[in-house]
Design an enzyme around this catalytic site. Structure first.
Site, PDB file in Angstrom:
ATOM      1  N   LYS A  75      -9.518   2.177  -3.614  1.00  0.00           N
ATOM      2  CA  LYS A  75     -10.017   1.696  -2.323  1.00  0.00           C
ATOM      3  C   LYS A  75     -11.404   2.255  -2.046  1.00  0.00           C
ATOM      4  CE  LYS A  75      -8.744   1.246   2.546  1.00  0.00           C
ATOM      5  NZ  LYS A  75      -7.768   1.597   3.612  1.00  0.00           N
TER       6      LYS A  75
ATOM      7  N   CYS B 129      -5.470  -2.677   2.630  1.00  0.00           N
ATOM      8  CA  CYS B 129      -5.390  -2.557   4.083  1.00  0.00           C
ATOM      9  C   CYS B 129      -6.639  -3.104   4.773  1.00  0.00           C
ATOM     10  CB  CYS B 129      -5.125  -1.097   4.448  1.00  0.00           C
ATOM     11  SG  CYS B 129      -4.656  -0.861   6.192  1.00  0.00           S
TER      12      CYS B 129
ATOM     13  N   GLU C  14       0.838  -1.213   0.000  1.00  0.00           N
ATOM     14  CA  GLU C  14       0.000   0.000   0.000  1.00  0.00           C
ATOM     15  C   GLU C  14       0.870   1.259   0.000  1.00  0.00           C
ATOM     16  OE1 GLU C  14      -3.521   2.045   2.760  1.00  0.00           O
ATOM     17  OE2 GLU C  14      -2.227   0.465   3.574  1.00  0.00           O
TER      18      GLU C  14
END
Length: 509
Positions: A333, A385, A271
């Site tokens: 995301k 994440c 990430e």
């Protein structure tokens, strides 16, 4: 009279202390300790205490104490994120952590108060096998989506290595939580009876033997040959990651790791491995994209790279993963972390940005449903994440995806237990979906997880390393991927309704 009152008071306070101690033991059921029976024993103690509690207020308080113990120890790493990396003074970080723990504990407290207030015959077997397990699981589910959700420490995660794991591809993590609490309810009811009723024993045996048998069932099938993957762990310290003087050395580190693993089919960077906007990379590293494209074309190695992307109007930006392949594409995301990637209720809480030293704290959310990224001949379902904590979100890339990838930056958690808990969550996603999951992190723990949720290889924390292994693509659909949480949640509501109806009917007779 005074002596009797004193004994009664001590018993009351003793149950309060026992509630706190039982809750404080729950975190030991999760990684890295993995003493999974504690996920059954601790709630059973609380249920036994609730059994002997007559006041809704007292049941609420004991549930609150249990929750404070459970979350106070289980998510203590929040303090590290607030203070060490968020820049909040220690007293302020302690206050925020305490408030967060109490909010999480209120879910269990609410369950206790409602149980005493509304369940018509809380001492009946139906309470322990229908109403209480279903109610606890619904509270967990509510905690997993209300106010964006915090599904951490759902009891089902603790069973990733227990016989109950066999139910994960059918029922998902909340189904496992229900089975854990059902077992705890049976145990608590047996304590009340002071003997093991044959019906209770039979139910318990059926649950655990059934889970063991199901753990040998394959719901998905391998497709094609395994691909060689390299998961890059650059170990960039969080406090330096976004500083201008360290951005180029960070990119250079990942380039060097990539060049040392050119024989891999797929190389994955974690990430925000590139701490620059996609549009700005060419300004600071003029030949970067050309250099990466040359690597891809010469050695036939594709890349998945964590990088933030800003829109052309410079008004919004996304936490993203880019596929560097013959068909370049992006995943944006969707499920953002409150206070880490955006500020909820911006009009009222916007000033928190002045306290939190968090770079890029105003990300925008990507679309809920995004197609898998195509890389190394595979359709890859990507999560970033915290997104892997939401099973229903991972389902959106399935059954099309043949591999799952999660990129993360667990440096925010320091050397706490959080990275181990996060790895445990990722393992559950692999088991639910029947897919390999490749987990690449900045500081560890990076891991290759097989379709049965077992760790094939993993890295130590805080080490610069490239994790190499073969990853087998899979196809097919597990029952959980097909139905998600919907079937389980509807069934849980029906259990509560039916259990209450039967008990009220018997009371009226």
């Amino acid at each position: 009279m005074t002596f009797v009152l004193t004994i009664s008071s001590w018993r009351s306070y003793g149950n309060d202390i026992l509630s706190l101690l039982a809750g404080s033991s729950v975190f030991l059921a999760f990684a890295p300790f993995a003493w999974f029976p504690l996920a059954i024993i601790a709630p059973a103690i609380l249920f036994t205490i609730w059994y002997h509690t007559t006041s809704p207020r007292r049941a609420f308080g004991r549930g609150l104490l249990f929750g404070i113990g459970m979350f106070g120890f289980g998510v203590s790493w929040v303090l590290v994120s607030f203070h060490q990396f968020g820049g909040i003074p220690l007293l302020g970080a302690i206050a925020l952590t305490a408030a967060f723990v109490i909010i999480m504990a209120l879910y269990i407290a609410l369950l206790g108060g409602l149980l005493i207030r509304w369940v018509p015959n809380r001492h009946a077997l139906l309470t322990f096998v229908l109403i209480l397990p279903a109610s606890w699981t619904l509270i967990e589910w509510l905690r997993g989506w209300l106010f964006t959700g915090f599904p951490w420490l759902s009891l089902g995660y603790s069973q990733i290595d227990s016989p109950l794991r066999g139910f994960a591809p059918l029922l998902g993590v909340y189904g496992l939580s229900w089975l854990v609490v059902l077992t705890a309810g049976l145990f608590a009811y047996s304590v009340h009876l002071k003997k093991l009723d044959w019906r209770i024993g039979l139910i318990g045996i059926a649950i655990w033997v059934g889970g063991w048998l199901l753990s040998h069932q394959s719901w998905t099938q391998p497709i094609g040959n395994p691909i060689q993957v390299a998961l890059l762990q650059g170990n960039i310290p969080q406090e330096f990651k976004w500083l201008s003087g360290y951005q180029l050395p960070s990119i250079e580190r990942y380039l060097q790791l990539s060049q040392a693993n050119r024989d891999a089919d797929l190389i994955i960077w974690p990430e925000t491995a590139i701490p620059l906007f996609y549009q700005d990379v060419s300004i600071y590293v003029p030949d970067f994209w050309e250099q990466l494209a040359l690597e891809q074309q010469t050695y036939h190695t594709d890349f998945l790279i964590g990088i933030p992307v800003m829109t052309t109007d410079s008004k919004t930006y996304f936490n993203s993963v880019m596929s560097v392949s013959n068909r370049p594409s992006f995943y944006y995301k969707h499920h953002l972390v409150p206070f880490g990637e955006y500020i909820p209720l911006q009009a009222w809480l916007g000033n928190l940005l002045k306290w939190l030293d968090v770079p890029l704290s105003e990300f925008s959310a990507g679309q809920l449903s995004q197609p898998p990224l195509l890389s190394s001949g595979q359709a890859i379902g990507v999560s970033i994440c915290y997104e892997d904590a939401f099973g229903d979100l991972i389902r959106y890339s399935l059954p099309a995806a043949t591999l799952l990838v999660n990129v993360s930056n667990d440096a925010w958690f320091g050397s706490s237990i959080a990275p181990y808990q996060h790895l445990e969550i990722a393992r559950m996603r692999a088991l639910e979906s029947g897919r390999y999951l490749l987990r690449t992190t900045n500081t560890g723990i990076s891991a290759i997880i097989d379709a049965q949720g077992r760790v094939v290889e993993q890295t130590p924390q805080f080490k610069i390393i490239a994790l190499r292994a073969a990853a087998q693509p899979y196809q097919g659909t597990t029952p959980y991927v097909r139905f998600g949480n919907n079937l389980s949640i509807i069934s849980l509501f029906l259990m509560i309704i039916i259990g209450n109806f039967i008990q009220r009917f018997h009371l009226l007779r």
